[in-house]
Design a protein around this motif. Structure first.
Motif, PDB file in Angstrom:
ATOM      1  N   UNK C  67       0.871  -1.179   0.000  1.00  0.00           N
ATOM      2  CA  UNK C  67       0.000   0.000   0.000  1.00  0.00           C
ATOM      3  C   UNK C  67       0.899   1.218   0.000  1.00  0.00           C
ATOM      4  N   UNK C  68       0.569   2.172  -0.856  1.00  0.00           N
ATOM      5  CA  UNK C  68       1.385   3.380  -0.935  1.00  0.00           C
ATOM      6  C   UNK C  68       2.838   3.053  -1.247  1.00  0.00           C
ATOM      7  N   UNK C  69       3.066   1.916  -1.892  1.00  0.00           N
ATOM      8  CA  UNK C  69       4.439   1.581  -2.206  1.00  0.00           C
ATOM      9  C   UNK C  69       5.197   1.004  -1.037  1.00  0.00           C
ATOM     10  N   UNK C  70       4.542   0.875   0.100  1.00  0.00           N
ATOM     11  CA  UNK C  70       5.218   0.267   1.249  1.00  0.00           C
ATOM     12  C   UNK C  70       4.698  -1.136   1.461  1.00  0.00           C
ATOM     13  N   UNK C  71       5.532  -1.940   2.031  1.00  0.00           N
ATOM     14  CA  UNK C  71       5.077  -3.291   2.394  1.00  0.00           C
ATOM     15  C   UNK C  71       4.197  -3.160   3.627  1.00  0.00           C
ATOM     16  N   UNK C  72       3.005  -3.646   3.540  1.00  0.00           N
ATOM     17  CA  UNK C  72       2.135  -3.620   4.715  1.00  0.00           C
ATOM     18  C   UNK C  72       1.754  -5.045   5.086  1.00  0.00           C
ATOM     19  N   UNK C  73       1.055  -5.139   6.169  1.00  0.00           N
ATOM     20  CA  UNK C  73       0.613  -6.458   6.609  1.00  0.00           C
ATOM     21  C   UNK C  73      -0.270  -7.109   5.560  1.00  0.00           C
ATOM     22  N   UNK C  74      -0.254  -8.411   5.563  1.00  0.00           N
ATOM     23  CA  UNK C  74      -1.046  -9.143   4.587  1.00  0.00           C
ATOM     24  C   UNK C  74      -2.523  -8.818   4.719  1.00  0.00           C
ATOM     25  N   UNK C  75      -3.218  -8.775   3.610  1.00  0.00           N
ATOM     26  CA  UNK C  75      -4.662  -8.561   3.669  1.00  0.00           C
ATOM     27  C   UNK C  75      -5.391  -9.884   3.676  1.00  0.00           C
ATOM     28  N   UNK C  76      -4.620 -10.970   3.613  1.00  0.00           N
ATOM     29  CA  UNK C  76      -5.246 -12.285   3.581  1.00  0.00           C
ATOM     30  C   UNK C  76      -6.154 -12.532   4.784  1.00  0.00           C
ATOM     31  N   UNK C  77      -5.766 -12.158   6.011  1.00  0.00           N
ATOM     32  CA  UNK C  77      -6.685 -12.383   7.138  1.00  0.00           C
ATOM     33  C   UNK C  77      -8.035 -11.715   6.912  1.00  0.00           C
ATOM     34  N   UNK C  78      -8.030 -10.491   6.383  1.00  0.00           N
ATOM     35  CA  UNK C  78      -9.300  -9.809   6.142  1.00  0.00           C
ATOM     36  C   UNK C  78     -10.089 -10.525   5.057  1.00  0.00           C
ATOM     37  N   UNK C  79      -9.364 -10.907   4.017  1.00  0.00           N
ATOM     38  CA  UNK C  79     -10.001 -11.596   2.913  1.00  0.00           C
ATOM     39  C   UNK C  79     -10.608 -12.908   3.385  1.00  0.00           C
ATOM     40  N   UNK C  80      -9.803 -13.607   4.174  1.00  0.00           N
ATOM     41  CA  UNK C  80     -10.267 -14.903   4.664  1.00  0.00           C
ATOM     42  C   UNK C  80     -11.515 -14.722   5.519  1.00  0.00           C
ATOM     43  N   UNK C  81     -11.453 -13.742   6.444  1.00  0.00           N
ATOM     44  CA  UNK C  81     -12.584 -13.520   7.328  1.00  0.00           C
ATOM     45  C   UNK C  81     -13.828 -13.142   6.537  1.00  0.00           C
ATOM     46  N   UNK C  82     -13.650 -12.260   5.556  1.00  0.00           N
ATOM     47  CA  UNK C  82     -14.803 -11.843   4.755  1.00  0.00           C
ATOM     48  C   UNK C  82     -15.360 -13.021   3.983  1.00  0.00           C
ATOM     49  N   UNK C  83     -14.485 -13.864   3.477  1.00  0.00           N
ATOM     50  CA  UNK C  83     -14.935 -15.048   2.758  1.00  0.00           C
ATOM     51  C   UNK C  83     -15.729 -15.972   3.660  1.00  0.00           C
ATOM     52  N   UNK C  84     -15.227 -16.157   4.871  1.00  0.00           N
ATOM     53  CA  UNK C  84     -15.946 -16.995   5.837  1.00  0.00           C
ATOM     54  C   UNK C  84     -17.300 -16.381   6.150  1.00  0.00           C
ATOM     55  N   UNK C  85     -17.320 -15.055   6.350  1.00  0.00           N
ATOM     56  CA  UNK C  85     -18.587 -14.387   6.635  1.00  0.00           C
ATOM     57  C   UNK C  85     -19.586 -14.596   5.513  1.00  0.00           C
ATOM     58  N   UNK C  86     -19.123 -14.408   4.277  1.00  0.00           N
ATOM     59  CA  UNK C  86     -20.017 -14.600   3.136  1.00  0.00           C
ATOM     60  C   UNK C  86     -20.588 -16.003   3.158  1.00  0.00           C
ATOM     61  N   UNK C  87     -19.698 -16.962   3.372  1.00  0.00           N
ATOM     62  CA  UNK C  87     -20.119 -18.362   3.351  1.00  0.00           C
ATOM     63  C   UNK C  87     -21.149 -18.647   4.439  1.00  0.00           C
ATOM     64  N   UNK C 234     -16.217  -8.531  11.629  1.00  0.00           N
ATOM     65  CA  UNK C 234     -16.766  -9.762  12.206  1.00  0.00           C
ATOM     66  C   UNK C 234     -17.849 -10.368  11.334  1.00  0.00           C
ATOM     67  N   UNK C 235     -18.554  -9.536  10.566  1.00  0.00           N
ATOM     68  CA  UNK C 235     -19.591 -10.107   9.699  1.00  0.00           C
ATOM     69  C   UNK C 235     -19.524  -9.569   8.279  1.00  0.00           C
ATOM     70  N   UNK C 236     -18.529  -8.747   7.970  1.00  0.00           N
ATOM     71  CA  UNK C 236     -18.493  -8.134   6.659  1.00  0.00           C
ATOM     72  C   UNK C 236     -18.271  -9.182   5.576  1.00  0.00           C
ATOM     73  N   UNK C 237     -19.112  -9.188   4.529  1.00  0.00           N
ATOM     74  CA  UNK C 237     -18.935 -10.188   3.485  1.00  0.00           C
ATOM     75  C   UNK C 237     -17.917  -9.757   2.444  1.00  0.00           C
ATOM     76  N   UNK C 238     -17.625 -10.677   1.536  1.00  0.00           N
ATOM     77  CA  UNK C 238     -16.609 -10.456   0.512  1.00  0.00           C
ATOM     78  C   UNK C 238     -16.980  -9.289  -0.402  1.00  0.00           C
TER      79      UNK C 238
END
Lengths: 302, 427, 288
Positions: C67-87, C234-238
């Motif tokens: 983000x902004x050309x800097x290395x930031x924390x992975x977004x995978x946890x958010x993606x994973x959580x949103x995917x789980x929420x959707x499911x 906690x409940x946001x979907x994909x």
């Protein structure tokens, strides 16, 4: 008839039936009452008051909101936009949908795959569709401009969203892309129930392809088309995702639903947004009623 | 040989150095480890998203893990409102913009932070005033933002212009020259979508024409032809007609416009962010590194005017990790962290001591221009951002967006903004 | 039906056009998600990207992000959580809706009770009520019940939104089933509920599956409702997360397209494997 609830006590079959029926229907009635009927009544009631979470009190103001809405330029613009969307999307979806349905009906080999491909745009999350098309329409990097430039149709990159009419058309196009499959499938169902014998008889009478279509197909799919029209119109009224993603809060493409969202959740004017949604609800119900009555009349002739 | 005189001099200088750096160190108490093991959520825009190594270092210092959530600036406000009305805290630390203080302050959603920060640190942060609501400070400023003009010197040289324009008329003339010389197709970078950046650009232009938006009684001044705000709208319309602004700007936010500037597409970043001076000059992030320079916002009155758009970090009352959140904010305010944030995210430090240190070490690009501009920075609203500011901003960005698309005239646009703002004031 | 050559050519052309219309945008999204960032900025029309990269997917699924050309924390946890929420929300909504519809529609068709037709008409009529008419009071209702940002809250809303269609569907399924099957069971002494569960439901399975698929797809694609009712992770979907991605990574188009492609996978699987049931569901709903 066995009495499920009180073994040994005699209840008439009719009563027992009614009991079970009510028992099964009760959860549904509860859910719908709590989450739909009750809120609708609240909306109606609250639209006559001033309700805003950032301000204290909810005084009664009668029809002031409705008065303000009719004089609100933003609402007027949004209403115009929604009307344009409804007209164009319903027109395109119906014409295109019938065409695709006829095509699907004709194709024998690989129909399942063709059907799958047709349905795909409808099955995907609408917001993802809108993002894909946002990318296609992008003035600097989108494929629309790239393609037109490389084939020489355009001399320079065109900013599609700058012209109000073009913007409305493009947003409608994305909505049609998503919703046309629904019409196609509904009409396809009707097409498949037309007996072949009718077509054969018409051929013996010397009718050509267009003649067969006009005299046999069209009348018999009329009621299906009417159902599809109802669905299309209702969905077009509810247009939100496409306009929001492609154009944000811009006034020239804003739909009524977006205006409700903005009034309620950005301006924090809950009751104002509710009044607007009430107007649209009545319009929507009126249109559905119109269609339902027509379908009723149509099916009577079957 | 060490004479007494030179010894005294050395001793005196030594004490002076210590005295200057003392506030720096005194305010930077070591972090507490008493909240170790907790996780806090931080909701900030892209330029507030800390890089991974800082997040890791925070965890090392305090044992607290951070869940960093980034949202575009325009989306954060909507998110805050929906969550807070529902009684949930969207995050433990959230962005609070100067313009939201009036509206959110009235709703009472944020924890006062006066006691959280030491008095010494507060005295080092003058922009604290902007976040005061009814004498309670609702946020700790982290981004000392204001506006200035940034130009692409290479383009200017190509067109044979050696001085940045000092008036708006000269700016238009320079832009035409830049376009004619082939330096850039659309010299002026200005966002024109229906988003906050567009409204801010208009405020800046109004100030450039030497005026204010409202009078003392909050009566709009800009709907009168000839007023500074009106002239600012005419400026935008004229520049578009002359082909000086990219027509695609109607779909671009301020950040997207900056990205195009960074790629060398435009010559003048009219409503530029001071922090971007270093980003634009960063070879790894920008294609125009080394040819960028800051310039004073043009003015018709001689003295360059700009205004402050400070952003702060706040803690919602409904947060369940308030103390850990406070630790995070205090950690961010440490001198070395403010400096690192400046280096990586280009947020101008809010601590005067840090700012001065950067200037002394010549780490601030065009530090002289920045300081000069800061002199002309004042609040946009004398009494702080009013409760109806969001409606004003939206009316302005929507009207300008329509103006840019040729759908309304300048007069109608101005009237639209005035009408809707007055309506919001009287609600 | 005899088909002459012109008709066959016309049909073939029609099929090709329809395929292009339906699939080209998706194809383009996929190609963009595989194009490196530097190539995306290049003008010119390519049917196939000159170089393929999995970089964008790596940024989404990997251990760090940008983000902004800097290395930031992975977004995978958010993606994973949103995917789980959707499911979770989609599955919950589907199960509850289908259960209620399976039993409820039977009541509306086979059992007579006071107010039956009126109630059914009223419920189906709610399909004509636009979502936002109820959104605001629903929002305040859920705030009052503390159900904002909970699976239960979102599921309830989805159920109330998709139940009418499921009911309509199941009703027409039951109506087309001959009564003689059930009557035979009653003659053998089976009770109403037993008949329903052991005999009717298995026969109505295709209809149930169709209703389930329709509900699942509708729930998975929801954006406006969770935008308001699921503000936090906690409940946001994909769907909502992806829109946020757009606002956060304003010029990382490859990343945007990659995120979109990932969100398409479950619906795509449904269409590919359960096509038959899906279509029968859509078509059954149209017969009234």
């Amino acid at each position: 008839m066995t009495n499920l609830l009180h073994p040994g006590r005699f209840i008439s079959p009719k009563q027992s039936e009614a009991n079970i029926g009510l028992m099964l229907a009760l959860p549904i009635a509860l859910v719908m009452f709590l989450l739909v009927f009750f809120p609708v009544c609240v909306t109606l009631w609250d639209s006559l008051h001033r309700v805003a979470p950032m301000r204290a009190g909810t005084p009664f103001i009668g029809l002031k909101h409705y008065w303000d809405l009719f004089h609100d330029d933003n609402v007027r613009a949004a209403a115009l936009n929604t009307s344009v969307y409804v007209v164009f999307t319903v027109l395109l979806e119906t014409v295109f949908g019938v065409f695709v349905a006829v095509l699907l009906n004709t194709v024998k080999v690989g129909r399942k795959w063709l059907l799958g491909a047709v349905i795909l745009p409808w099955a995907l999350p609408p917001i993802v569709n809108a993002l894909i098309w946002l990318w296609i329409y992008n003035p600097n990097y989108g494929v629309l401009n790239n393609f037109l430039l490389s084939t020489g149709v355009l001399n320079e990159r065109h900013v599609w969203m700058n012209d109000r009419f073009v913007a409305l058309m493009l947003i409608s196009l994305v909505h049609v892309w998503r919703m046309m499959p629904l019409t196609a499938v509904i009409v396809l169902a009707a097409l498949q129930s037309i007996p072949h014998s009718l077509y054969e008889a018409a051929e013996l009478d010397g009718a050509g392809n267009w003649g067969k279509f006009r005299t046999i197909t069209l009348p018999l799919i009329a009621s299906a088309v009417a159902i599809a029209l109802t669905q299309s119109t209702l969905f077009a009224f509810n247009l939100f995702d496409e306009a929001w993603v492609l154009s944000g809060s811009s006034l020239d493409t804003r739909t009524v639903l977006i205006q409700v969202y903005m009034s309620a959740f950005q301006d924090m004017q809950f009751s104002y947004g509710m009044a607007l949604s009430v107007i649209v609800m009545f319009l929507s119900l009126a249109i559905s009623l119109f269609y339902v009555l027509r379908i009723y009349r149509e099916t009577r002739f079957d | 040989m060490l004479s007494l005189k030179s010894f005294k001099k050395a001793a005196f200088t030594g004490c002076l150095c210590m005295a200057v750096s003392l506030p720096l160190f005194a305010a930077d108490a070591p972090s507490s480890k008493q909240y170790s093991g907790q996780t806090i959520t931080v909701l900030v825009p892209p330029w507030g998203t800390l890089p991974k190594d800082m997040v890791d270092r925070f965890k090392g210092d305090t044992g607290i893990s951070i869940n960093m959530q980034t949202l575009g600036w325009d989306e954060i406000r909507a998110k805050l409102i929906t969550s807070l009305v529902a009684g949930i805290s969207p995050a433990d630390v959230v962005e609070l913009d100067w313009s939201w203080v009036g509206q959110f302050g009235a709703a009472g959603w944020f924890t006062p932070l006066d006691k959280m920060v030491s008095a010494e640190l507060w005295s080092d942060i003058p922009s604290r005033k902007i976040f005061e609501y009814k004498s309670q400070t609702l946020a700790v400023p982290y981004n000392n933002d204001f506006r200035l003009m940034i130009i692409n010197k290479a383009h200017f040289d190509h067109a044979g212009i050696h001085q940045p324009p000092k008036t708006l008329d000269k700016l238009l003339a320079d832009a035409k020259a830049l376009k004619a010389s082939g330096a850039s197709k659309y010299p002026i970078a200005l966002p024109l979508s229906a988003t906050e950046g567009t409204a801010t650009a208009w405020y800046l232009l109004t100030k450039a024409y030497g005026g204010d938006l409202f009078d003392k009684n909050s009566k709009p001044l800009f709907d009168a032809a000839g007023s500074p705000g009106y002239k600012a709208l005419q400026f935008i319309e004229q520049a578009l007609k002359d082909g000086l602004i990219d027509p695609a700007s109607t779909g671009m936010t301020d950040v997207q416009v900056q990205d195009a500037f960074k790629a060398g597409q435009y010559s003048i970043d009219l409503a530029g962010w001071p922090g971007n001076l270093s980003t634009y000059n960063d070879k790894e992030k920008s294609k125009i590194a080394g040819v960028v320079s800051g310039a004073l916002v043009p003015s018709s009155t001689g003295a360059s005017n700009s205004f402050g758009l400070v952003e702060g970090l706040a803690i919602p009352k409904k947060s369940e990790h308030k103390e850990a959140a406070a630790e995070f904010i205090k950690w961010w305010m440490k001198a070395d962290n403010q400096t690192q944030v400046f280096n990586e995210l280009s947020d101008l430090p809010t601590r005067t001591s840090v700012l001065n240190a950067l200037i002394q070490q010549k780490k601030l690009y065009d530090g002289a221009v920045l300081l000069e501009q800061i002199k002309g920075v004042g609040p946009l609203f004398a009494g702080g951002a009013p409760e109806w500011y969001p409606e004003l901003s939206r009316a302005a960005s929507t009207a300008i967006n329509q103006l840019a698309k040729g759908q309304v005239s300048v007069g109608d646009a101005a009237k639209q903004i005035a009408d809707q703002t007055v309506k919001a004031m009287n609600r | 039906m005899r088909k002459n050559l012109t008709a066959r050519i016309a049909t073939a052309v029609g099929v090709i056009l329809v395929l292009i219309w339906s699939l080209a945008p998706l194809y383009w999204g996929l190609m963009s998600s595989l194009t490196p960032a530097t190539d995306i900025a290049n003008p010119g029309f390519h049917l196939f990207p000159p170089t393929i990269t999995l970089d964008h997917y790596a940024k989404l699924l990997g251990s760090t992000s940008l983000a902004q050309g800097n290395i930031t924390d992975s977004v995978w946890p958010q993606f994973k959580q949103a995917g789980i929420n959707s499911l979770i929300t989609s599955l919950l909504a589907t199960v509850v809706t289908v259960l209620l519809a399976a039993f409820g529609a039977y009541a509306f068709v086979r059992l007579r009770f006071p107010g039956r037709n009126a109630l059914f008409g009223l419920i189906v009529a709610t399909m004509a009520i636009p979502a936002y008419t109820v959104m605001i009071p629903l929002y305040r209702l859920l705030v009052g019940l503390n159900l904002i940002d909970t699976y239960v809250g979102i599921t309830l809303i989805y159920v109330s939104a998709f139940l009418p269609l499921a009911l309509w569907l199941m009703r027409s399924v039951y109506e087309s089933m001959p009564l003689s099957l059930e009557e035979a069971a009653w003659l053998d002494g089976a009770g109403r509920m037993y008949t329903l569960v052991r005999i009717v439901l298995p026969l109505a399975a295709p209809g149930l599956i169709a209703a389930a698929i329709l509900t699942f797809l509708n729930a998975w694609g929801q954006f406006m409702i969770p935008l308001t009712f699921s503000p936090s992770l906690s409940t946001k979907p994909l769907t909502v997360l992806i829109a946020e991605f757009v606002s956060r990574n304003y010029v990382d188009y490859g990343l945007m397209n990659a995120a979109g492609m990932l969100a398409i996978i479950p619906p795509l699987l449904v269409v590919v494997f359960l096509n038959k049931y899906l279509v029968s569901g859509l078509m059954a709903g149209s017969v009234k």
